[in-house]
Enzyme design. Sequence first.
Site, mmCIF file in Angstrom:
data_model
loop_
_atom_site.group_PDB
_atom_site.id
_atom_site.type_symbol
_atom_site.label_atom_id
_atom_site.label_comp_id
_atom_site.label_asym_id
_atom_site.label_seq_id
_atom_site.Cartn_x
_atom_site.Cartn_y
_atom_site.Cartn_z
ATOM 1 N N ASP A 128 -5.738 0.622 0.600
ATOM 2 C CA ASP A 128 -5.651 1.246 1.990
ATOM 3 C C ASP A 128 -6.500 2.472 2.291
ATOM 4 O O ASP A 128 -5.955 3.196 3.050
ATOM 5 C CB ASP A 128 -4.248 1.327 2.312
ATOM 6 C CG ASP A 128 -3.448 -0.119 2.237
ATOM 7 O OD1 ASP A 128 -4.075 -1.011 1.974
ATOM 8 O OD2 ASP A 128 -2.303 0.086 2.393
ATOM 9 N N CYS A 167 2.569 2.226 0.655
ATOM 10 C CA CYS A 167 2.079 1.431 0.158
ATOM 11 C C CYS A 167 1.953 1.327 -1.358
ATOM 12 O O CYS A 167 1.988 0.361 -2.171
ATOM 13 C CB CYS A 167 0.681 0.833 0.840
ATOM 14 S SG CYS A 167 0.998 0.551 2.619
ATOM 15 N N LYS A 187 -3.868 -7.130 4.569
ATOM 16 C CA LYS A 187 -2.375 -7.526 4.367
ATOM 17 C C LYS A 187 -1.591 -6.650 5.645
ATOM 18 O O LYS A 187 -2.073 -5.786 6.121
ATOM 19 C CB LYS A 187 -2.003 -6.827 2.981
ATOM 20 C CG LYS A 187 -2.255 -5.448 2.871
ATOM 21 C CD LYS A 187 -1.763 -4.922 1.395
ATOM 22 C CE LYS A 187 -1.826 -3.426 1.436
ATOM 23 N NZ LYS A 187 -0.810 -2.535 2.266
#
Length: 177
Positions: free
Chosen positions: A12, A106, A73
């Site tokens: 990310d 995450c 995602k």
Amino acid sequence: MNIENTQAMVIDFQERLVPAIHNNREIIEYTKILLKGLKLLNIPVTQTGQYIKGLGGTVPKISEITGEKGMDKITFSCMKNEAVNLRISGIGRKNVIICGIESHICVYQTVKDLAEKGYNPVVAIDCTGSRKTADFDAALLRFKSMGIYLGTVEMIMYELFEKAGTKEFKEFSRLIK
């Protein structure tokens, strides 16, 4: 940790998220060094993006090295995304070097799930961050309590290279400042 049993995840590093991350310039620079080193050793890398439509694509400084846009995602843990989970398991290497943001969301949830699935997560602590330093520090404490291997780019890469003198190591050593 060895080359043959290691893969990596880039989590990310997105256009709308990176600017908010504490110490983001340094994190990006260390991540670039890590990724270039992994590429020299032909270590497979999986890259993700959290809700790409909302948070944007991977920052160019990272995507230029990986050559990928990132697997989209919406789950916080990468391992709860079926496509990412299948890719990681399909590579079939138990050591997973982790870099990314945010450390306490995450990255943390992915590391936890990897460990629960029998992988050996290795967090590159100079290649991960959060918006607030307290969240980053909390993530490190949690990783330590879980027995997760923490290292810096140099620690991780020197362990993978094992020795000096190779063409690849000489090229990598020029990246270290």
